[in-house]
Every structure is written in C-alpha cells, then in structure tokens.
Scaffold this motif. Structure first.
Motif, mmCIF file in Angstrom:
data_model
loop_
_atom_site.group_PDB
_atom_site.id
_atom_site.type_symbol
_atom_site.label_atom_id
_atom_site.label_comp_id
_atom_site.label_asym_id
_atom_site.label_seq_id
_atom_site.Cartn_x
_atom_site.Cartn_y
_atom_site.Cartn_z
ATOM 1 N N GLN A 192 -16.784 48.480 84.897
ATOM 2 C CA GLN A 192 -15.606 49.255 85.016
ATOM 3 C C GLN A 192 -15.471 50.270 86.201
ATOM 4 O OE1 GLN A 192 -13.747 48.650 81.865
ATOM 5 N NE2 GLN A 192 -12.240 46.487 82.289
ATOM 6 N N GLU A 193 -14.979 50.459 86.903
ATOM 7 C CA GLU A 193 -15.257 52.119 87.802
ATOM 8 C C GLU A 193 -14.202 52.575 86.394
ATOM 9 O OE1 GLU A 193 -16.722 53.527 90.170
ATOM 10 O OE2 GLU A 193 -17.538 52.345 90.481
ATOM 11 N N LYS A 194 -14.434 54.386 87.037
ATOM 12 C CA LYS A 194 -13.724 55.051 85.609
ATOM 13 C C LYS A 194 -12.110 55.557 86.568
ATOM 14 C CE LYS A 194 -16.360 57.539 82.397
ATOM 15 N NZ LYS A 194 -17.294 58.958 82.064
ATOM 16 N N THR A 195 -11.241 55.701 85.864
ATOM 17 C CA THR A 195 -10.261 55.799 86.795
ATOM 18 C C THR A 195 -9.992 57.242 87.370
ATOM 19 O OG1 THR A 195 -8.356 56.623 84.339
ATOM 20 C CG2 THR A 195 -8.628 54.335 85.221
ATOM 21 N N THR A 196 -9.432 57.409 88.408
ATOM 22 C CA THR A 196 -9.434 59.102 89.399
ATOM 23 C C THR A 196 -9.197 60.106 87.674
ATOM 24 O OG1 THR A 196 -8.296 57.933 91.332
ATOM 25 C CG2 THR A 196 -8.316 60.708 90.301
ATOM 26 N N LEU A 197 -8.120 60.069 87.234
ATOM 27 C CA LEU A 197 -8.235 60.988 85.893
ATOM 28 C C LEU A 197 -8.962 60.919 85.280
ATOM 29 C CD1 LEU A 197 -5.584 62.468 84.233
ATOM 30 C CD2 LEU A 197 -4.753 60.358 83.228
ATOM 31 N N GLN A 198 -9.763 59.799 84.688
ATOM 32 C CA GLN A 198 -10.909 59.615 83.731
ATOM 33 C C GLN A 198 -12.001 60.706 84.551
ATOM 34 O OE1 GLN A 198 -11.408 55.822 83.742
ATOM 35 N NE2 GLN A 198 -10.944 55.968 81.296
ATOM 36 N N LYS A 199 -11.715 60.519 84.885
ATOM 37 C CA LYS A 199 -12.847 61.278 86.507
ATOM 38 C C LYS A 199 -12.722 63.755 86.046
ATOM 39 C CE LYS A 199 -14.382 57.381 89.560
ATOM 40 N NZ LYS A 199 -14.224 57.187 90.717
ATOM 41 N N ILE A 200 -11.575 63.482 86.638
ATOM 42 C CA ILE A 200 -10.742 64.436 86.823
ATOM 43 C C ILE A 200 -11.023 64.957 85.647
ATOM 44 C CG2 ILE A 200 -8.614 66.381 86.685
ATOM 45 C CD1 ILE A 200 -7.652 64.640 88.847
ATOM 46 N N ASN A 201 -10.999 64.422 83.768
ATOM 47 C CA ASN A 201 -10.792 65.047 83.143
ATOM 48 C C ASN A 201 -12.182 65.236 82.273
ATOM 49 O OD1 ASN A 201 -8.447 65.250 82.161
ATOM 50 N ND2 ASN A 201 -8.785 62.626 81.527
ATOM 51 N N ASP A 202 -13.172 64.762 83.275
ATOM 52 C CA ASP A 202 -14.659 64.176 82.546
ATOM 53 C C ASP A 202 -14.935 65.239 83.156
ATOM 54 O OD1 ASP A 202 -14.643 61.331 81.298
ATOM 55 O OD2 ASP A 202 -16.079 60.935 82.937
ATOM 56 N N TRP A 203 -14.904 65.922 84.910
ATOM 57 C CA TRP A 203 -15.331 67.181 85.338
ATOM 58 C C TRP A 203 -14.660 68.252 84.995
ATOM 59 C CZ3 TRP A 203 -12.754 71.001 88.144
ATOM 60 C CH2 TRP A 203 -13.629 71.724 89.338
ATOM 61 N N ILE A 204 -13.270 68.365 84.252
ATOM 62 C CA ILE A 204 -13.019 69.710 83.854
ATOM 63 C C ILE A 204 -14.354 70.015 82.399
ATOM 64 C CG2 ILE A 204 -10.604 70.471 82.606
ATOM 65 C CD1 ILE A 204 -9.412 69.119 84.441
ATOM 66 N N LYS A 205 -13.929 69.132 81.519
ATOM 67 C CA LYS A 205 -14.747 68.691 80.340
ATOM 68 C C LYS A 205 -16.177 69.472 80.442
ATOM 69 C CE LYS A 205 -16.305 67.690 76.365
ATOM 70 N NZ LYS A 205 -16.710 68.806 75.618
ATOM 71 N N LEU A 206 -17.328 69.399 81.549
ATOM 72 C CA LEU A 206 -18.229 69.278 82.051
ATOM 73 C C LEU A 206 -18.377 70.605 82.227
ATOM 74 C CD1 LEU A 206 -21.311 68.718 82.690
ATOM 75 C CD2 LEU A 206 -20.058 68.572 84.604
ATOM 76 N N LYS A 207 -17.045 71.563 83.171
ATOM 77 C CA LYS A 207 -17.251 72.877 83.720
ATOM 78 C C LYS A 207 -17.032 73.642 82.507
ATOM 79 C CE LYS A 207 -18.218 71.981 87.906
ATOM 80 N NZ LYS A 207 -19.593 72.074 88.322
ATOM 81 N N SER A 208 -16.324 73.385 81.529
ATOM 82 C CA SER A 208 -15.849 74.342 80.308
ATOM 83 C C SER A 208 -17.186 74.057 79.262
ATOM 84 C CB SER A 208 -14.964 73.443 79.514
ATOM 85 O OG SER A 208 -14.863 72.353 79.084
ATOM 86 N N ASP A 209 -18.106 73.182 79.463
ATOM 87 C CA ASP A 209 -19.408 73.191 78.543
ATOM 88 C C ASP A 209 -20.200 73.847 79.241
ATOM 89 O OD1 ASP A 209 -18.089 71.561 76.693
ATOM 90 O OD2 ASP A 209 -19.247 69.382 77.284
ATOM 91 N N MET A 210 -20.399 73.815 80.137
ATOM 92 C CA MET A 210 -21.152 75.107 81.434
ATOM 93 C C MET A 210 -20.893 75.880 80.850
ATOM 94 S SD MET A 210 -21.627 72.274 85.348
ATOM 95 C CE MET A 210 -22.358 73.703 85.636
ATOM 96 N N TYR A 211 -19.857 76.693 80.431
ATOM 97 C CA TYR A 211 -19.677 78.207 81.081
ATOM 98 C C TYR A 211 -18.913 78.350 79.939
ATOM 99 C CZ TYR A 211 -19.644 76.963 86.007
ATOM 100 O OH TYR A 211 -19.586 77.552 87.082
ATOM 101 N N GLU A 212 -18.955 77.954 78.483
ATOM 102 C CA GLU A 212 -18.741 77.999 77.439
ATOM 103 C C GLU A 212 -20.072 79.242 76.497
ATOM 104 O OE1 GLU A 212 -18.496 76.052 73.051
ATOM 105 O OE2 GLU A 212 -17.452 74.683 74.539
ATOM 106 N N GLY A 213 -19.218 79.714 76.220
ATOM 107 C CA GLY A 213 -20.234 81.777 75.697
ATOM 108 C C GLY A 213 -20.223 82.341 76.421
ATOM 109 N N LEU A 214 -19.984 81.657 77.822
ATOM 110 C CA LEU A 214 -20.653 83.107 79.094
ATOM 111 C C LEU A 214 -19.638 84.459 78.367
ATOM 112 C CD1 LEU A 214 -21.720 81.072 81.613
ATOM 113 C CD2 LEU A 214 -23.958 82.030 80.489
ATOM 114 N N PRO A 215 -20.405 85.032 78.804
ATOM 115 C CA PRO A 215 -19.680 87.067 78.240
ATOM 116 C C PRO A 215 -18.301 86.801 79.281
ATOM 117 C CG PRO A 215 -21.499 87.095 79.252
ATOM 118 C CD PRO A 215 -21.361 85.770 78.548
ATOM 119 N N PHE A 216 -18.504 86.958 81.158
ATOM 120 C CA PHE A 216 -17.799 87.225 82.237
ATOM 121 C C PHE A 216 -16.087 85.532 82.017
ATOM 122 C CE2 PHE A 216 -21.289 84.607 83.862
ATOM 123 C CZ PHE A 216 -20.905 83.964 84.851
#
Length: 161
Positions: free
Chosen positions: A133-157
């Motif tokens: 099954q393909e993910k819905t567009t909303l699921q893909k957007i949520n995954d992208w947002i979660k990935l970005k927030s995890d990547m930048y979490e804890g960075l001082p800037f």
C-alpha cells in the motif's frame, strides 16, 4: 571477550522482539504489518500418557517449551488488530530435521510447502496487498515533518529564544 548464543534457544519466533525494536526506533509510527515465516511444525497425534521423570525427559520438555514458535504466534494474533499480523508456518506430516539432505525428504518438504501455499493463497494475497500500500499524501507530509524535526532537534540555532 564476547559471549555469543544462538537466538534459536529462546527466540525461534522473534516477531515480538521485532515489534519492540520497531517501537524503540520509530515510537510515533503505527505498526502497518508483520509477516512471520516459520520453518514448518510437526504435531504428533500420539500423546504419551505415562509421566516420565527422567532428567532427559525434563530437559527435553524445557527445550521444547523454550523453542516453541507457536506461543508467540498465538499471543500476537490475539493482541494485534486484524490484518496486521500474518503467520505462515505449515504443519508437516513428518518431523524432518532442519539439516535434512536426502532428496526424497526435500521433495516431500517442497510438495508440502506448495500445498500450504495453495491453501493459504488468499491470506498471502492480503498480506502482499497491505505491504504494498502506498502512503497517503498526508502521511508522507507528516513523515517529512517528523524527519526534519528529528534532524534539527537539539541544534543551538533552532532552539527557542
């Protein structure tokens, strides 16, 4: 010094452990599907009614209990939502060891495997459909947002001012 142990002694069906690891790695991602593949099982019709108390018999019962794959299957099948967990583990007509190499026994295993596939075709198709099954567009957007927030979490800037 490392101490290594065969996982088959306690985890012949590692599905529950795999679920635990998924939750640790991706705590906010819902479980989509688990497919558990067994090597086949033999269920003897002959039950020994005599109580054996020899050490050899007791040890055999402990090993059988520790290496039983079906207890994990029954637990997960009862706990998980429908169409989430799929176990494929054919019942064999003979107790054939995993290191068997005789051609007639391997042919027998292949034939039993093909019969099992034929009997479970719909279940296999259902698992394949869920896994593909393909993910819905909303699921893909949520995954992208979660990935970005995890990547930048804890960075001082990116910390709050």
């Amino acid at each position: 010094t490392y101490i290594l142990q065969d996982g088959g002694l306690l985890l012949n069906n590692p599905s529950a452990l795999a679920m635990h690891e998924c939750k640790c790695l991706w705590p906010d991602v819902p479980l989509q599907c688990i497919v558990s593949l067994g090597t086949g099982r033999y269920e003897s019709d002959v039950r020994n009614t005599v109580m054996h108390t020899s050490l050899k018999t007791k040890l055999a019962h402990v090993i059988n209990s520790a290496t039983d794959t079906e207890e994990v299957h029954v637990m997960l099948d009862g706990l998980l939502p429908p169409n989430t967990y799929f176990r494929f583990n054919p019942v064999m007509c003979e107790n054939i060891p995993l290191d068997e190499s005789r051609h007639e026994k391997l042919d027998q295993l292949q034939l039993e495997g093909l019969r099992y596939i034929e009997r479970n075709e719909e279940k296999m198709k259902k698992a394949a459909k869920i896994l593909s099954q393909e993910k819905t567009t909303l699921q893909k957007i949520n995954d992208w947002i979660k990935l970005k927030s995890d990547m930048y979490e804890g960075l001082p800037f990116f910390s709050k001012l």
